[in-house]
Write a protein that holds these residues in place. Structure first.
Motif, short mmCIF file in Angstrom:
data_model
loop_
_atom_site.label_atom_id
_atom_site.label_comp_id
_atom_site.label_asym_id
_atom_site.label_seq_id
_atom_site.Cartn_x
_atom_site.Cartn_y
_atom_site.Cartn_z
N UNK A 1 0.85 -1.19 0.00
CA UNK A 1 0.00 0.00 0.00
C UNK A 1 0.88 1.24 0.00
N UNK A 2 0.28 2.35 -0.38
CA UNK A 2 1.00 3.62 -0.33
C UNK A 2 0.61 4.36 0.95
N UNK A 3 1.36 5.38 1.25
CA UNK A 3 1.00 6.19 2.42
C UNK A 3 -0.33 6.90 2.18
N UNK A 4 -0.63 7.15 0.93
CA UNK A 4 -1.94 7.72 0.61
C UNK A 4 -3.06 6.74 0.93
N UNK A 5 -2.85 5.48 0.61
CA UNK A 5 -3.85 4.46 0.97
C UNK A 5 -4.06 4.44 2.48
N UNK B 1 9.03 4.02 14.18
CA UNK B 1 9.76 2.83 13.73
C UNK B 1 8.81 1.63 13.58
N UNK B 2 9.00 0.92 12.50
CA UNK B 2 8.29 -0.33 12.21
C UNK B 2 6.78 -0.18 12.16
N UNK B 3 6.30 0.99 11.81
CA UNK B 3 4.88 1.10 11.45
C UNK B 3 4.71 0.52 10.05
N UNK B 4 5.52 0.99 9.12
CA UNK B 4 5.51 0.45 7.75
C UNK B 4 6.95 0.20 7.32
N UNK B 5 7.09 -0.68 6.32
CA UNK B 5 8.40 -0.95 5.72
C UNK B 5 8.31 -0.70 4.23
N UNK B 6 9.26 0.03 3.68
CA UNK B 6 9.23 0.24 2.23
C UNK B 6 9.54 -1.06 1.50
N UNK B 7 8.86 -1.25 0.39
CA UNK B 7 9.15 -2.44 -0.42
C UNK B 7 10.18 -2.12 -1.49
N UNK B 8 10.40 -0.82 -1.74
CA UNK B 8 11.28 -0.45 -2.84
C UNK B 8 10.55 -0.35 -4.16
N UNK C 1 5.58 5.40 -3.46
CA UNK C 1 6.33 4.27 -2.91
C UNK C 1 5.36 3.31 -2.23
N UNK C 2 5.59 2.01 -2.45
CA UNK C 2 4.75 0.99 -1.83
C UNK C 2 5.38 0.48 -0.55
N UNK C 3 4.54 0.26 0.44
CA UNK C 3 5.00 -0.22 1.74
C UNK C 3 4.26 -1.50 2.10
N UNK C 4 4.83 -2.23 3.04
CA UNK C 4 4.08 -3.30 3.68
C UNK C 4 4.03 -3.00 5.18
N UNK C 5 3.23 -3.79 5.89
CA UNK C 5 3.06 -3.57 7.32
C UNK C 5 4.37 -3.80 8.06
N UNK C 6 4.61 -3.00 9.06
CA UNK C 6 5.78 -3.22 9.89
C UNK C 6 5.48 -4.22 10.98
N UNK C 7 6.28 -4.24 11.98
CA UNK C 7 6.14 -5.29 12.99
C UNK C 7 5.05 -5.05 14.01
#
Lengths: 270, 270
Positions: free
Chosen positions: B203-207, B233-240, B252-258
């Motif tokens: 997801x994006x930060x906009x999502x 920290x570890x709210x989201x992680x960038x996927x690149x 930029x797309x992210x996935x869930x952090x820890x």
DNA sequence: AAAATAGTGTCTGTAAGACATTATCTA
DNA sequence: TAGATAATGTCTTACAGACACTATTTT
């Protein structure tokens, strides 16, 4: 712009006819026989016993304390339990909780002070039958001693002595209910004036601060605490009176304000 | 200094013997006759039916939405109800809630996503019998259409269309349960990364921001939102990776952090 | 005076609100 | 090019943490 919650498009099949799964979403008629798969008749109906158990919290010698009752009968004979009772037919949960507390302390807890907490319904939590317990928590301003005479098996405990490795044996899952109650109150302290319900009027800002410290298990900087409380409209009202002291400068006495939501919250250290 | 919760003095009478009030604090043996005032025998035992009802929340076309089921039978025939079920004997509350959702959507909600909400037990909430309902709420990342075929009486509704004066008729006290569920989720959004469980990865930060806006019913300043999320920290992680777009700069797309506790919370406007 | 508690003032750092500016895409 | 959305930068304000200092009492 914000979404403003309107106009969903219809989706799904649109069929509204009864189905087995739809009916399982609520109870079957009681007096009829089995009514399709998942229904139940009068004999196999899963009757559950409902109880309420109350986490009563007050300050006692400055310590956060809770009233526990020693069980005189199996199961868990001799273990300590929260004051509670079976909910009678036709009785609501809050009246039942009020009744349970009144039977213990002779004190009528106002219904508004009873906050529902969590419901425990593990199938094995009581070996005799399926017993569901709805936990409540209530903050009171005095650790009223248990009613005397024949109902004297209750006792106030410091919470820190109970929720500890070598604490007393507690009945059922009452230790979990107590823990949930303490945590819920700690969180409410951040956003509301609930703390002022835990001390007797009139009170000083030091009294109020010590209530926070007891519930949070931390110390708070007196000057910053004062600034936050006084900057919050209608958290407290000055009475104009001063507290008689044995030492130190007399403190201004306050009473509770009209009730308040803290924005931003009063930050809990750690 | 903080209180550190130790050493209460014993108080109260110290009698630990069984008393009527002590016993009323938990259930009587079921198979015995009446056992003093307040006890109950096998025939007058207050058997209660326990149900679970689930507030399922997801985004649908950017709107906060919930799955409701049309009742095909009295009481409240034709009214909309939360998906729910009777708790079977020997079954826990969470498994029952999972089962209720699975029967509706064919989707297995992970037990960790089910949060207990509130228990309703008004004596008159169901005209047929004493029925207690434990409400749950679960946030899911997709508004999966109800399972087709014969169980097609369910439908996703925009929450804003339901919790409104002229909204659809809802069964029992399900409107209250829904309201409590929405408010609980809105509060959890302030302090946790629950919002990322409401959108599909990546997801994006906009999502993510639009999920907050849908649940809170407000708009958030994108730049400040981004700053807060990325500073945690570890709210989201960038996927690149970048999102393919039809217009505008790719995000930029992210996935869930820890998983995370927000300190201080993400402030909800108003 | 010393001890104790209440109350004030002030400096500083963190983080949020507001908003201008730059970046990168499609049509 | 304009239009759209993402991302960065910056100024300002609100407020919490820390702590020095003043005030008022008892012994």
């Amino acid at each position: 712009m914000a979404k403003d919650r309107k106009k969903p498009k219809r989706q799904g099949s649109g069929r509204d006819s009864p189905t087995e799964a739809a009916e399982r979403s609520h109870v079957m008629p009681l007096a009829s026989g089995p009514d399709g798969p998942g229904g139940f008749g009068p004999d196999d109906r899963p009757g559950v016993i409902v109880t309420v158990d109350v986490v009563l919290l007050a300050l006692r010698n400055g310590e956060l304390s809770t009233l526990l009752v020693k069980r005189g009968r199996e199961p868990h004979q001799g273990a300590w339990a929260l004051p509670g009772t079976v909910v009678e037919s036709g009785e609501g949960l809050v009246p039942a909780a009020t009744r349970a507390v009144a039977g213990r302390t002779g004190v009528a807890v106002e219904p508004e002070r009873l906050e529902q907490l969590v419901t425990f319904a593990d199938p094995d939590r009581d070996p005799r039958a399926r017993v569901l317990s709805v936990g409540f928590v209530a903050v009171v301003e005095r650790a009223t001693p248990p009613a005397g005479g024949e109902v004297a098996s209750g006792r106030w405990w410091a919470v820190g002595d109970v929720l500890v490795e070598k604490g007393p044996t507690m009945a059922f899952d009452h230790r979990d209910i107590l823990g949930a109650g303490v945590e819920m109150v700690a969180e409410k302290f951040e956003r509301s004036d609930l703390a002022s319900g835990m001390i007797e009027e009139p009170f000083t800002l030091g009294d109020l601060r010590r209530a926070y410290e007891a519930v949070w298990g931390t110390s708070l900087e007196p000057a910053n605490f004062r600034r936050k409380i006084l900057a919050t409209p209608s958290f407290v009202e000055p009475t104009g009176l001063l507290r008689d002291v044995t030492t130190g400068r007399p403190a201004v006495l306050y009473r509770r304000g009209g009730g308040v939501r803290l924005h931003p919250p009063l930050a809990r250290p750690d």
